[in-house]
Design a protein around this motif. Structure first.
Motif, PDB file in Angstrom:
ATOM      1  N   THR A  94       0.823  -1.205   0.000  1.00 59.48           N
ATOM      2  CA  THR A  94       0.000   0.000   0.000  1.00 59.48           C
ATOM      3  C   THR A  94       0.863   1.264   0.000  1.00 59.48           C
ATOM      4  OG1 THR A  94      -1.811  -1.124   1.142  1.00 59.48           O
ATOM      5  CG2 THR A  94      -1.785   1.274   1.257  1.00 59.48           C
ATOM      6  N   ILE A  95       2.015   1.209   0.671  1.00 57.21           N
ATOM      7  CA  ILE A  95       2.930   2.358   0.691  1.00 57.21           C
ATOM      8  C   ILE A  95       3.335   2.731  -0.731  1.00 57.21           C
ATOM      9  CG2 ILE A  95       5.230   3.150   1.370  1.00 57.21           C
ATOM     10  CD1 ILE A  95       4.964   1.361   3.871  1.00 57.21           C
ATOM     11  N   ALA A  96       3.718   1.735  -1.531  1.00 56.73           N
ATOM     12  CA  ALA A  96       4.161   1.981  -2.900  1.00 56.73           C
ATOM     13  C   ALA A  96       2.993   2.364  -3.806  1.00 56.73           C
ATOM     14  CB  ALA A  96       4.868   0.743  -3.448  1.00 56.73           C
ATOM     15  N   VAL A  97       1.839   1.764  -3.582  1.00 56.18           N
ATOM     16  CA  VAL A  97       0.656   2.064  -4.404  1.00 56.18           C
ATOM     17  C   VAL A  97       0.193   3.495  -4.187  1.00 56.18           C
ATOM     18  CG1 VAL A  97      -1.779   1.496  -4.762  1.00 56.18           C
ATOM     19  CG2 VAL A  97      -0.099  -0.342  -4.530  1.00 56.18           C
ATOM     20  N   GLU A  98       0.113   3.905  -2.923  1.00 57.65           N
ATOM     21  CA  GLU A  98      -0.371   5.253  -2.618  1.00 57.65           C
ATOM     22  C   GLU A  98       0.596   6.326  -3.112  1.00 57.65           C
ATOM     23  OE1 GLU A  98      -1.198   5.318   1.563  1.00 57.65           O
ATOM     24  OE2 GLU A  98      -3.178   4.378   1.295  1.00 57.65           O
ATOM     25  N   ALA A  99       1.872   5.965  -3.263  1.00 56.78           N
ATOM     26  CA  ALA A  99       2.853   6.916  -3.788  1.00 56.78           C
ATOM     27  C   ALA A  99       2.875   6.938  -5.310  1.00 56.78           C
ATOM     28  CB  ALA A  99       4.245   6.562  -3.269  1.00 56.78           C
ATOM     29  N   GLY A 100       2.103   6.042  -5.944  1.00 53.59           N
ATOM     30  CA  GLY A 100       2.055   5.987  -7.393  1.00 53.59           C
ATOM     31  C   GLY A 100       3.169   5.175  -8.027  1.00 53.59           C
ATOM     32  N   ALA A 101       3.961   4.474  -7.201  1.00 52.77           N
ATOM     33  CA  ALA A 101       5.071   3.680  -7.742  1.00 52.77           C
ATOM     34  C   ALA A 101       4.601   2.350  -8.300  1.00 52.77           C
ATOM     35  CB  ALA A 101       6.113   3.440  -6.655  1.00 52.77           C
ATOM     36  N   ILE A 102       3.476   1.846  -7.790  1.00 52.80           N
ATOM     37  CA  ILE A 102       2.899   0.577  -8.239  1.00 52.80           C
ATOM     38  C   ILE A 102       1.443   0.791  -8.606  1.00 52.80           C
ATOM     39  CG2 ILE A 102       2.236  -1.756  -7.510  1.00 52.80           C
ATOM     40  CD1 ILE A 102       5.216  -1.476  -8.006  1.00 52.80           C
ATOM     41  N   GLY A 103       1.044   0.252  -9.783  1.00 56.28           N
ATOM     42  CA  GLY A 103      -0.342   0.409 -10.210  1.00 56.28           C
ATOM     43  C   GLY A 103      -1.088  -0.890 -10.350  1.00 56.28           C
ATOM     44  N   ASN A 104      -0.388  -1.973 -10.594  1.00 56.34           N
ATOM     45  CA  ASN A 104      -0.997  -3.277 -10.855  1.00 56.34           C
ATOM     46  C   ASN A 104      -0.491  -4.257  -9.806  1.00 56.34           C
ATOM     47  OD1 ASN A 104      -2.469  -5.099 -12.658  1.00 56.34           O
ATOM     48  ND2 ASN A 104      -0.469  -5.996 -13.092  1.00 56.34           N
TER      49      ASN A 104
END
Length: 260
Positions: A94-104
């Motif tokens: 979730t940390i990476a997703v919320e930062a926009g680094a991970i989308g899928n």
């Protein structure tokens, strides 16, 4: 049940956002180097899969970076290169997703906490109760393996303090393998990776606190060929499908992982 890569791809493409796989669009790295950040407990599995991937993709170098899921996710969120991120818990992803680094992203494996001792078990540890007064270690609270350990220990009403808190699952295991601790709380896959160097003791109720592993890429996979990503983005998604497919499932199972 093992899925083929084609079946895994179909599931990934058809699953609606918010139901496992899903997220926002992002940019992946292009080129012949595929950067994969993965939880330390995935070391053996991803080293084997990376070798398979490189054998099937001439000129591609899979750069593996292992460590604590939380640390790796924070690095990705801060802009570190990442084509694939695999974490041992949802909070780290979730940390990476919320930062926009991970989308899928989505779940692909699970793990269970066990107690390990040196093979000869000089301290005679056969249960959690035997840890009281012994030199034992576990993962730090902020690491996924530490969070699972805290939950399992609480469920067993055990509150003795460890001799040290380690950075991740593998460094925790190394304390026992090196003879620096009488016992350690690690994942079942880590215990299996140590082979005859350790003795494994099951922990009551640990199955109710299993770790769920997630894997993700910066760009959302698309079904329309005209809109498909290219270069490094496509390679990242091919690596993801290797992990999700029959080969990945088999390697994970052999290493002691379960289904999510």
């Amino acid at each position: 049940m093992r899925r083929t890569a084609a079946a895994a791809a179909a599931a990934l493409l058809l699953l609606p956002a918010g139901c496992g796989w899903g997220g926002t669009d992002g940019d992946g790295d292009e080129g012949t180097t595929l950067t994969v950040l993965a939880a330390s407990s995935l070391t053996d599995v991803f080293e084997e899969l990376a070798a398979d991937f490189e054998a099937e993709h001439e000129g591609v170098d899979v750069e593996l970076v292992f460590g604590s899921s939380t640390d790796l996710a924070e690095q990705a969120a801060d802009g570190a290169p990442v084509d694939v991120l695999a974490t041992a818990d949802r909070e780290s992803m979730t940390i990476a997703v919320e930062a926009g680094a991970i989308g899928n992203y989505g779940p692909f494996a699970s793990n269970e906490l066990v107690l390990v001792t040196p093979d000869a078990n000089p301290a005679g540890i056969t249960s959690l109760d035997d840890l009281d007064g012994a030199t034992w270690v576990r993962c730090a609270d902020e690491a996924p393996c530490g969070k699972v350990a805290v939950a399992v220990l609480a469920a067993n009403d055990f509150d003795a303090e460890p001799a040290s808190l380690e950075e991740d699952a593998r460094t925790t295991l190394d304390k026992v393998v090196a003879g620096e601790a009488d016992a350690a709380l690690v994942y079942a896959s880590d215990a299996r990776s140590a082979g005859d160097d350790v003795t494994t003791v099951r922990i009551p109720g640990s199955a109710q606190h299993r770790a769920t592993y997630l894997i993700g890429t910066p760009t959302v996979m698309v079904a329309d060929e005209d809109a498909s990503p290219g270069g490094g983005e496509l390679l990242a998604q091919e690596f993801l499908l290797l992990v999700l497919g029959e080969t990945g499932r088999a390697v994970l199972a052999d290493a002691g992982f379960g289904l999510p």
